[in-house]
Design a protein around this motif. Structure first.
Motif, mmCIF file in Angstrom:
data_model
loop_
_atom_site.group_PDB
_atom_site.id
_atom_site.type_symbol
_atom_site.label_atom_id
_atom_site.label_comp_id
_atom_site.label_asym_id
_atom_site.label_seq_id
_atom_site.Cartn_x
_atom_site.Cartn_y
_atom_site.Cartn_z
ATOM 1 N N GLU A 30 0.862 -1.175 0.000
ATOM 2 C CA GLU A 30 0.000 0.000 0.000
ATOM 3 C C GLU A 30 0.906 1.235 0.000
ATOM 4 O O GLU A 30 1.708 1.411 0.916
ATOM 5 C CB GLU A 30 -0.905 -0.005 1.234
ATOM 6 N N SER A 33 1.192 3.648 3.151
ATOM 7 C CA SER A 33 1.939 3.063 4.261
ATOM 8 C C SER A 33 3.421 2.970 3.915
ATOM 9 O O SER A 33 4.287 3.201 4.768
ATOM 10 C CB SER A 33 1.388 1.676 4.586
ATOM 11 N N THR A 138 -2.394 -2.148 7.633
ATOM 12 C CA THR A 138 -1.428 -2.868 6.814
ATOM 13 C C THR A 138 -0.436 -3.579 7.736
ATOM 14 O O THR A 138 -0.445 -3.375 8.954
ATOM 15 C CB THR A 138 -0.680 -1.926 5.866
ATOM 16 N N ALA A 176 -1.855 -5.284 2.529
ATOM 17 C CA ALA A 176 -3.206 -5.350 3.069
ATOM 18 C C ALA A 176 -3.489 -6.791 3.527
ATOM 19 O O ALA A 176 -2.828 -7.730 3.089
ATOM 20 C CB ALA A 176 -4.215 -4.912 2.017
#
Length: 216
Positions: A30, A33, A138, A176
């Motif tokens: 992600e 993040s 995450t 994720a």
């Protein structure tokens, strides 16, 4: 390890898995993040915010005119925004170019913007795996390589556990559904009959490509 990605029969893999090896999961980091954890964009924002505040305080202490002080503070703020924009673009680019793959026999990390590289980590080289779930949902999933096996840290970055220089640990970073991926990997490492997770990518290879018999 290879840097030739002119042709990928399966996204993220330089070749079709051999007979009997199945893909269990594929995913990407992600990017938000990744920007925070790998590119430290939040720390850069705090640094420039403190710098702007200090500039304003120093200007006031020196008796500088408000207009001049404001221009100086605005220049520092714009420089900070530019730096953050570059870091965000890098994080997005790395997240877009990175593909993590877990099969029944190995972990494959394909990453790199200008020079993509593929790192294969067979299960036979993995000593242990860990999981760290972040506040945004995450998670990071590093794996420890058995003693005597070495992987170049530069080939892994940013997909490696920070501060592990003597024994770099490959890491599925900022993914994720980290708990589900960790459970799947743990089962695969134990040799259990693990069911693939739902596809996390736009394109899903056909069952025949995955090493499974095609169904009509």
């Amino acid at each position: 390890m290879t840097d030739d990605f002119d042709f990928e029969p399966i996204p993220g893999l330089p070749a079709i898995p051999p007979q009997g090896e199945r893909i269990l999961w594929q995913g990407k980091p992600e990017w938000r993040s990744l920007a925070v954890r790998a590119f430290h964009i939040r720390k850069v924002a705090i640094y420039f915010a403190l710098l702007v505040a200090w500039c304003g305080f120093a200007a006031h202490a020196d008796g500088m005119a408000v207009a001049a002080a404001s221009r100086q503070m605005a220049w520092i703020a714009m420089l900070g925004l530019a730096c953050m924009a570059v870091l965000a673009l890098l994080a997005w680019s790395y997240a877009r170019s990175t593909i993590y793959t877990v099969t029944t026999k190995r972990i494959i990390i394909r990453s790199g913007v200008a020079l993509p590289l593929t790192v294969n980590v067979p299960f036979s080289q993995i000593e242990s795996a860990a999981l760290k779930v972040r506040g945004d949902g995450t998670g990071d999933l590093p794996v420890r390589i058995v003693a005597g096996q070495r992987i170049a840290a530069l080939a892994l970055w940013p997909n490696w556990r920070p501060w592990r220089f003597s024994r770099p640990e490959p890491m599925l970073r900022a993914i994720a559904r980290p708990q589900a991926v960790a459970a799947l990997l743990a089962g695969a490492l134990r040799g259990e009959a693990v069911q693939p997770l739902p596809a996390a990518m736009t394109e899903t290879p056909s069952p025949a490509v995955l090493g499974q018999p095609a169904t009509s």
